[in-house]
Every structure is written in structure tokens, then in C-alpha cells.
Design a protein around this motif. Structure first.
Motif, PDB file in Angstrom:
ATOM      1  N   THR A 166       0.608  -1.072   0.151  1.00  0.00           N
ATOM      2  CA  THR A 166       0.315   0.023  -0.463  1.00  0.00           C
ATOM      3  C   THR A 166       0.672   1.146  -0.610  1.00  0.00           C
ATOM      4  OG1 THR A 166       0.028  -0.475   2.465  1.00  0.00           O
ATOM      5  CG2 THR A 166      -2.263  -1.332   1.165  1.00  0.00           C
ATOM      6  N   ASN A 167       2.156   1.139   0.711  1.00  0.00           N
ATOM      7  CA  ASN A 167       3.222   2.324  -0.014  1.00  0.00           C
ATOM      8  C   ASN A 167       3.433   2.571  -0.634  1.00  0.00           C
ATOM      9  OD1 ASN A 167       3.002   2.827   3.412  1.00  0.00           O
ATOM     10  ND2 ASN A 167       4.760   1.629   4.064  1.00  0.00           N
ATOM     11  N   MET A 168       3.456   1.572  -1.037  1.00  0.00           N
ATOM     12  CA  MET A 168       4.436   2.082  -2.946  1.00  0.00           C
ATOM     13  C   MET A 168       3.558   2.100  -3.665  1.00  0.00           C
ATOM     14  SD  MET A 168       7.550   1.606  -1.987  1.00  0.00           S
ATOM     15  CE  MET A 168       7.353   1.307  -4.465  1.00  0.00           C
ATOM     16  N   LYS A 169       2.104   2.353  -3.863  1.00  0.00           N
ATOM     17  CA  LYS A 169       0.766   2.404  -4.076  1.00  0.00           C
ATOM     18  C   LYS A 169       0.386   3.552  -4.016  1.00  0.00           C
ATOM     19  CE  LYS A 169      -0.215  -0.976  -6.911  1.00  0.00           C
ATOM     20  NZ  LYS A 169       0.249  -0.652  -8.743  1.00  0.00           N
ATOM     21  N   ALA A 170       0.638   4.415  -2.797  1.00  0.00           N
ATOM     22  CA  ALA A 170       0.303   5.775  -2.566  1.00  0.00           C
ATOM     23  C   ALA A 170       1.220   6.688  -3.147  1.00  0.00           C
ATOM     24  CB  ALA A 170       0.570   6.058  -0.897  1.00  0.00           C
ATOM     25  N   ILE A 171       2.844   6.044  -3.533  1.00  0.00           N
ATOM     26  CA  ILE A 171       3.940   7.194  -3.816  1.00  0.00           C
ATOM     27  C   ILE A 171       3.062   7.164  -5.440  1.00  0.00           C
ATOM     28  CG2 ILE A 171       5.921   6.216  -4.497  1.00  0.00           C
ATOM     29  CD1 ILE A 171       6.474   5.494  -1.903  1.00  0.00           C
ATOM     30  N   GLN A 172       2.668   5.749  -5.890  1.00  0.00           N
ATOM     31  CA  GLN A 172       2.181   5.818  -7.005  1.00  0.00           C
ATOM     32  C   GLN A 172       1.309   6.848  -7.790  1.00  0.00           C
ATOM     33  OE1 GLN A 172       1.931   1.423  -9.135  1.00  0.00           O
ATOM     34  NE2 GLN A 172       0.460   2.794  -9.792  1.00  0.00           N
ATOM     35  N   GLY A 223      15.581  -5.016  -3.608  1.00  0.00           N
ATOM     36  CA  GLY A 223      15.000  -4.268  -3.336  1.00  0.00           C
ATOM     37  C   GLY A 223      15.685  -3.270  -2.984  1.00  0.00           C
ATOM     38  N   SER A 224      16.116  -3.787  -1.459  1.00  0.00           N
ATOM     39  CA  SER A 224      16.840  -2.120  -1.383  1.00  0.00           C
ATOM     40  C   SER A 224      18.136  -1.418  -2.040  1.00  0.00           C
ATOM     41  CB  SER A 224      18.316  -3.101  -0.022  1.00  0.00           C
ATOM     42  OG  SER A 224      19.316  -1.989   0.726  1.00  0.00           O
ATOM     43  N   THR A 225      18.487  -1.986  -3.248  1.00  0.00           N
ATOM     44  CA  THR A 225      19.007  -0.899  -3.786  1.00  0.00           C
ATOM     45  C   THR A 225      17.996  -0.282  -4.624  1.00  0.00           C
ATOM     46  OG1 THR A 225      20.851  -2.875  -4.305  1.00  0.00           O
ATOM     47  CG2 THR A 225      20.554  -0.829  -6.289  1.00  0.00           C
ATOM     48  N   LEU A 226      16.774  -1.228  -4.873  1.00  0.00           N
ATOM     49  CA  LEU A 226      16.252  -0.161  -6.083  1.00  0.00           C
ATOM     50  C   LEU A 226      15.126   1.129  -4.953  1.00  0.00           C
ATOM     51  CD1 LEU A 226      14.345  -2.819  -7.872  1.00  0.00           C
ATOM     52  CD2 LEU A 226      15.335  -0.854  -8.810  1.00  0.00           C
ATOM     53  N   TYR A 227      15.384   0.813  -3.659  1.00  0.00           N
ATOM     54  CA  TYR A 227      14.560   1.585  -2.894  1.00  0.00           C
ATOM     55  C   TYR A 227      15.647   3.288  -2.821  1.00  0.00           C
ATOM     56  CZ  TYR A 227      13.613   3.715   2.022  1.00  0.00           C
ATOM     57  OH  TYR A 227      13.165   4.937   2.555  1.00  0.00           O
ATOM     58  N   SER A 228      17.216   2.792  -1.953  1.00  0.00           N
ATOM     59  CA  SER A 228      17.781   3.503  -2.582  1.00  0.00           C
ATOM     60  C   SER A 228      17.866   4.424  -3.904  1.00  0.00           C
ATOM     61  CB  SER A 228      19.224   2.794  -2.261  1.00  0.00           C
ATOM     62  OG  SER A 228      19.581   2.585  -1.278  1.00  0.00           O
ATOM     63  N   SER A 229      17.544   4.094  -4.700  1.00  0.00           N
ATOM     64  CA  SER A 229      17.674   4.414  -6.369  1.00  0.00           C
ATOM     65  C   SER A 229      16.548   5.557  -6.352  1.00  0.00           C
ATOM     66  CB  SER A 229      17.524   3.562  -7.326  1.00  0.00           C
ATOM     67  OG  SER A 229      17.879   4.152  -8.464  1.00  0.00           O
ATOM     68  N   LEU A 230      15.330   5.345  -5.563  1.00  0.00           N
ATOM     69  CA  LEU A 230      14.061   5.866  -6.069  1.00  0.00           C
ATOM     70  C   LEU A 230      14.466   6.774  -4.790  1.00  0.00           C
ATOM     71  CD1 LEU A 230      11.683   5.807  -6.701  1.00  0.00           C
ATOM     72  CD2 LEU A 230      10.214   4.901  -4.639  1.00  0.00           C
ATOM     73  N   ASP A 261       9.619   4.385 -13.241  1.00  0.00           N
ATOM     74  CA  ASP A 261       9.979   2.966 -13.602  1.00  0.00           C
ATOM     75  C   ASP A 261      10.536   2.404 -12.746  1.00  0.00           C
ATOM     76  OD1 ASP A 261       9.133   3.314 -16.114  1.00  0.00           O
ATOM     77  OD2 ASP A 261      11.200   4.306 -16.663  1.00  0.00           O
ATOM     78  N   THR A 262      11.401   3.399 -11.854  1.00  0.00           N
ATOM     79  CA  THR A 262      11.684   2.065 -10.309  1.00  0.00           C
ATOM     80  C   THR A 262      10.401   2.209  -9.495  1.00  0.00           C
ATOM     81  OG1 THR A 262      13.234   3.785 -10.374  1.00  0.00           O
ATOM     82  CG2 THR A 262      13.318   2.502  -8.663  1.00  0.00           C
ATOM     83  N   VAL A 263       9.225   2.736  -9.246  1.00  0.00           N
ATOM     84  CA  VAL A 263       8.345   2.421  -8.360  1.00  0.00           C
ATOM     85  C   VAL A 263       7.812   0.957  -9.041  1.00  0.00           C
ATOM     86  CG1 VAL A 263       5.817   2.971  -7.800  1.00  0.00           C
ATOM     87  CG2 VAL A 263       8.286   4.692  -7.279  1.00  0.00           C
ATOM     88  N   ALA A 264       7.811   0.700 -10.584  1.00  0.00           N
ATOM     89  CA  ALA A 264       7.018  -0.756 -10.585  1.00  0.00           C
ATOM     90  C   ALA A 264       7.775  -1.542 -10.756  1.00  0.00           C
ATOM     91  CB  ALA A 264       7.261  -0.187 -12.074  1.00  0.00           C
ATOM     92  N   GLU A 265       9.292  -1.115 -11.093  1.00  0.00           N
ATOM     93  CA  GLU A 265      10.439  -2.819 -10.823  1.00  0.00           C
ATOM     94  C   GLU A 265      10.300  -3.073  -9.136  1.00  0.00           C
ATOM     95  OE1 GLU A 265      14.048  -2.511 -11.959  1.00  0.00           O
ATOM     96  OE2 GLU A 265      13.775  -0.357 -13.227  1.00  0.00           O
ATOM     97  N   LEU A 266       9.688  -1.644  -8.321  1.00  0.00           N
ATOM     98  CA  LEU A 266      10.115  -2.709  -6.413  1.00  0.00           C
ATOM     99  C   LEU A 266       8.703  -3.002  -6.166  1.00  0.00           C
ATOM    100  CD1 LEU A 266      10.896   0.702  -4.967  1.00  0.00           C
ATOM    101  CD2 LEU A 266      11.865  -1.971  -4.090  1.00  0.00           C
ATOM    102  N   GLU A 267       7.628  -2.678  -7.462  1.00  0.00           N
ATOM    103  CA  GLU A 267       6.388  -3.385  -7.520  1.00  0.00           C
ATOM    104  C   GLU A 267       6.043  -5.470  -7.073  1.00  0.00           C
ATOM    105  OE1 GLU A 267       2.948   0.380  -7.044  1.00  0.00           O
ATOM    106  OE2 GLU A 267       3.775  -0.641  -9.156  1.00  0.00           O
ATOM    107  N   LEU A 268       7.219  -4.925  -8.690  1.00  0.00           N
ATOM    108  CA  LEU A 268       7.213  -5.920  -8.909  1.00  0.00           C
ATOM    109  C   LEU A 268       7.709  -7.213  -8.288  1.00  0.00           C
ATOM    110  CD1 LEU A 268       8.034  -4.998 -13.080  1.00  0.00           C
ATOM    111  CD2 LEU A 268       5.357  -6.388 -11.670  1.00  0.00           C
ATOM    112  N   LEU A 269       8.693  -6.824  -7.321  1.00  0.00           N
ATOM    113  CA  LEU A 269       9.164  -7.639  -6.221  1.00  0.00           C
ATOM    114  C   LEU A 269       8.909  -7.676  -5.830  1.00  0.00           C
ATOM    115  CD1 LEU A 269      12.949  -5.545  -6.233  1.00  0.00           C
ATOM    116  CD2 LEU A 269      11.875  -7.523  -7.534  1.00  0.00           C
ATOM    117  N   GLN A 270       7.873  -6.939  -5.117  1.00  0.00           N
ATOM    118  CA  GLN A 270       6.703  -7.271  -3.910  1.00  0.00           C
ATOM    119  C   GLN A 270       5.484  -7.699  -4.271  1.00  0.00           C
ATOM    120  OE1 GLN A 270       5.226  -3.384  -3.070  1.00  0.00           O
ATOM    121  NE2 GLN A 270       6.934  -3.155  -1.665  1.00  0.00           N
TER     122      GLN A 270
END
Length: 485
Positions: A166-172, A223-230, A261-270
Motif C-alpha cells: 500500500t505504501n508503494m501504491k500511495a507513492i505511485q 529491492g534495497s538497491t532499488l529503494y535507495s535509487s528511488l 519506472d523504479t516504483v514499478a520495479e519495486l512493486e514487481l518484486l513485491q
């Protein structure tokens, strides 16, 4: 002469429903040489109202020379209930003007209405303010709503379809609002954009533990790497915030796309698999438990060539890339992916029909007759054998109203099922849609993916062109066949 009489057509009191325009349209149904009498009889007691009558005589002449006068008479007389003793107040108000001012090719009813309203207001103390019927109630049919926000690209539709934290969806959601704000011409609301990014940053920072905990352990490092990039990467939220403060719309657009794009990559991992359980009766079908990518190679049936890419040469073949979304349509994508791996579409001919490019219907192929499968927005699992009522506000997670949407045709036996084999590319055209930009066929077909590369060749495909080959280039590990269940 014909006469039509109506009383109390204005809402002088609250206990009588009223209609304003009916008498005029009723009048126009008669020949223009007819006469109409309108009677306004207020029913409110203990007030000195005057009953008002209007008589209309219409002439059929349309030319300036032959036009007979259009006569409007207003007659006031005291109501029986009104305590008006001096009847000298009642007088005729003759008014004449040429009908040609109203009828010269088209009737201008607005002028007639305006004159009547003015005379009614002058001759009678009518409570004209606050007429409720002037206001139009909001339409329930989103098909005709200009405010409807549907994804307009396959990438956006696919991103919204990911079942993520839900947090990722709110960011999106916060970032996607900026996409709409960027469309505003001239003075863009950079202050609002800045607030959206700050909101997304706060959610990302405060919800870091929740975001990373939603990723499977074996994928958490990625996921941690993508989070830092985001958060603070080159194309992350901090960089996007700086672009907004600099009020550079081009940099904002590029930075926004990178962050999403980064948000989508993180969501796909979830979301490594389906977020719901399939009904037991459907476990006999192939199913796709996530995303997959199919590449279709198209060649001209008449031996001609496709237009060259930028700076390239003419091409004998062209490639289309389709992303299949098993999160929203696991059975439909599973059947399609299995047919692709079996080579069922190799050599299939294509036909161009109204707003679609459809494959031939080869009943000899070993596909499954999958039930119609549509996931409504706001729901967590698809509906089966059921279409959506768009006019009642139902919209699918994977809308058809996107150029390059991929969907299955209906079964020849029943529209509750999709064809076992035949699919089509939808050539969405806003000019042939409702005011909200929604296709009239929305919610009627099983949409299961979108073209993400090669959309530019769709206008070049003609009837008789051929799918030379179809390959499942990604997602084979997510395809579950009945024997593997």
C-alpha cells in the motif's frame, strides 16, 4: 389553429413538479401557423400573485419579405385567491416582431425563452431565483464523463495493475498525479507538484521497513538497491524535487518517468505471484502467475516492406513486444502463453477490421475455451463470465481504451467465454469513443496485455500480413500448466 394549455409550468410552489421546456417543444411540434397559450398560475396562497398568460402565433414564412408578425401577448389577471381589488393592474402587453429573427434556417428558441422570462419577471413577482431544475445532476455514466482518468498508455495500465504494498501504491498515485499536472499549458502548478513529491518522499522514508519487508527474502537485496535509487538516486525523488523547484518541465517529465519506472520495479518484486486464489473449477486451465513478455515477428503478406526505423533501412519484418499481465487475467494469459510456446501462432494471418487487427480463427489449434475474465478496478480478483457495466461506473484494471491493448475475441458459442485461439490488437481512437475517452466496447472483452514496443508499425499492418513467429521470451517460469498443478 391548435391550442395547448399548461398551468403552473414554473415552480412557484414546492408541491408541484414543473417542467420549463416541454411547452416550447410541444408547441414546435405543431405547424408554425399554430397558436400556443401558456398559463402561469401560482398556487401559493396569501400572497398577491398575478396569473400570467402568453399567447403565441407562429408564421411558417421563413423569408424576410413574407414573414408575418410573431405576436407575443401577455395578459395579467388576478387569481381568485389573491386579494387584488384594483383590476386596473391587469392589462394587455402586446408585442410584435418578425419571425424571421427566429427562423432563418434554424429556430432560435433561446430568444423566445428569454422574452418570456423577462415578461414573466416584470409582470409577476415570481421567485425565479433558486430554480432547482436549471441544475443538471451529475451523470452516473463514466462513459460520457470528461473527467474520467483512465490510463492512456500500456505502460501506465500495467503499472497500475501490479498488486503491491500500500505504501508503494500511495507513492505511485502521488507521482502519477504530476503527469496530469504537466499537461496544463502555460503556467504549470509547480507548487502542487512539489507537494506531491514531498508527500511521496515522506511515505518512502517513513515506510521503508514496510516496503522492504514486502519483498521476498531472496530478492530483498535487489529491492534495497532499488529503494535507495528511488529516494536519492540520479533519477529519484530528490532529483525530481530539484527539477520542479527549477521549474524545468522537460527535466520534470524525464525525472518523473524515471521515478515511476523504479516504483514499478519495486512493486514487481513485491508481487511474485497471484494475490488471490483461483476458483477450483478453473485449475484445469493453464495460468500465468505474474508477468511475461511475448515477441511477435510480423511480415508483409504481399512481399513489401515496413517503413524504416529512424536512420535505418526498409524492413522485411517488424517486431511487436507484448507484456502479458497474469496478475489481472491469469487464465487468459496462461492460455495465450501456452499457444505461443506450442508455436500455434506461427504463420497466422492477420485481418484489419474496424479499430482492430485480428488473427484468423483457426479452430484446429489446441487452445482452451477460457471464461470471460475481467478484473474490475478496486477489486482483488477477476470476475468470470461477466461483463462490466461501464455506465454504472465499473471500469477494468486493464482497460481496452488504450492504443495497442491486446484482448481475446469472443467465443463463437457463447459471449461468456473467450475464443480458444483468436486474439486482436485494439486500435483505440478517441474520436470514436465517449466524452470521457472510453471505448464503447469497454468492459466487454478479456484484455490481457499491451504492446510496449512496436506500436508504430500497427498502422502499417494490412489484411493478409502474417505473424511469422511468436516467442515467449520472458516469464516461462510463471506459466503453470494443468499437468504441473
Amino acid at each position: 389553429m391548435r391550442r395547448a394549455k399548461t398551468s403552473s409550468i414554473f415552480p412557484f410552489c414546492n408541491d408541484q413538479p414543473s417542467t420549463l421546456f416541454f411547452p416550447f417543444f410541444f408547441a414546435m411540434a405543431f405547424p408554425l401557423s399554430s397558436s400556443i397559450t401558456l398559463s402561469f398560475s401560482p398556487s401559493t396562497q396569501k400572497r398577491h400573485f398575478l396569473s400570467t398568460h402568453f399567447a403565441f402565433r407562429f408564421s411558417q414564412a421563413c423569408s424576410q419579405e413574407n414573414a408575418r408578425p410573431f405576436q407575443l401577448k401577455g395578459q395579467c389577471k388576478a387569481s381568485k385567491e389573491a386579494f387584488v381589488k384594483d383590476k386596473s393592474q391587469c392589462r394587455n402587453i402586446p408585442t410584435s416582431f418578425n419571425l424571421s429573427t427566429l427562423i432563418n434556417g434554424t429556430m432560435k428558441l433561446e430568444n423566445v425563452i428569454a422574452v418570456i422570462l423577462i415578461l414573466a419577471e416584470i409582470t409577476s413577482p415570481l421567485p425565479l431565483a433558486g430554480w432547482d431544475f436549471w441544475s443538471i445532476s451529475p451523470a452516473n455514466a463514466v462513459l460520457y464523463s470528461p473527467e474520467t482518468k483512465l490510463p492512456r498508455t500500456g505502460e501506465l495500465a500495467l503499472r497500475r495493475a501490479i498488486p503491491a504494498n500500500t505504501n508503494m501504491k500511495a507513492i505511485q498515485d502521488s507521482l502519477e498525479d504530476i503527469s496530469y499536472l504537466l499537461r496544463i499549458p502555460q503556467r504549470k502548478p509547480y507548487g502542487t507538484m512539489e507537494g506531491n513529491v514531498k508527500k511521496a518522499l515522506k511515505i518512502a522514508v517513513d515506510g521503508k521497513d514496510s516496503i522492504l519487508a514486502s519483498i521476498p527474502a531472496d530478492l530483498r537485496e535487489k529491492g534495497s538497491t532499488l529503494y535507495s535509487s528511488l529516494v536519492d538516486g540520479k533519477g529519484g525523488l530528490e532529483a525530481l524535487l530539484k527539477s520542479i523547484k527549477d521549474q524545468d518541465p522537460d527535466r520534470v517529465s524525464v525525472g518523473l518517468a524515471s521515478s515511476l519506472d523504479t516504483v514499478a520495479e519495486l512493486e514487481l518484486l513485491q508481487a511474485p505471484g497471484l494475490s488471490f486464489l483461483l476458483p477450483e473449477q478453473y485449475l484445469k486451465y493453464p495460468r500465468l502467475t505474474g508477468r511475461a513478455i511475448v515477441e511477435l515477428t510480423i511480415e508483409k503478406g504481399n512481399g513489401s516492406s515496413f517503413s524504416p526505423e529512424a536512420g535505418g533501412e526498409l524492413r522485411k519484418t517488424a517486431t511487436i513486444q507484448v507484456v502479458l499481465d497474469g496478475y489481472s487475467a491469469p487464465l487468459t494469459t496462461g492460455n495465450f502463453a501456452k499457444l505461443v510456446t506450442d508455436g500455434a501462432y506461427d504463420g497466422t494471418k492477420l485481418s484489419c477490421i474496424n479499430q482492430a487487427i485480428i488473427s484468423e480463427n483457426d479452430t484446429g489449434k489446441n487452445g482452451y475455451s477460457v471464461p470471460l475474465e475481467i478484473m474490475p478496478s478496486g477489486q482483488f480478483e477477476p470476475l468470470y463470465k461477466t461483463t462490466l457495466s461501464v455506465q454504472d461506473g465499473e471500469l477494468p484494471v486493464l482497460p481496452l481504451s488504450v492504443y495497442g491493448a491486446v484482448a481475446m475475441a469472443h467465443s463463437e458459442v457463447s459471449e461468456e467465454y473467450s475464443s480458444p485461439y483468436q486474439f486482436f490488437f485494439y486500435l483505440y481512437d478517441k474520436r470514436n469513443s465517449g466524452l470521457g475517452g472510453i471505448s464503447f466496447e469497454e468492459g466487454q472483452f478479456s484484455v490481457f496485455g499491451y504492446i510496449t514496443a512496436g506500436r508504430e508499425i500497427l498502422p502499417q499492418i494490412k489484411t493478409g500480413d502474417i505473424i511469422k513467429s511468436a516467442k515467449l521470451v520472458e516469464g516461462r517460469d510463471r506459466l503453470v500448466l494443468p499437468s504441473e498443478s
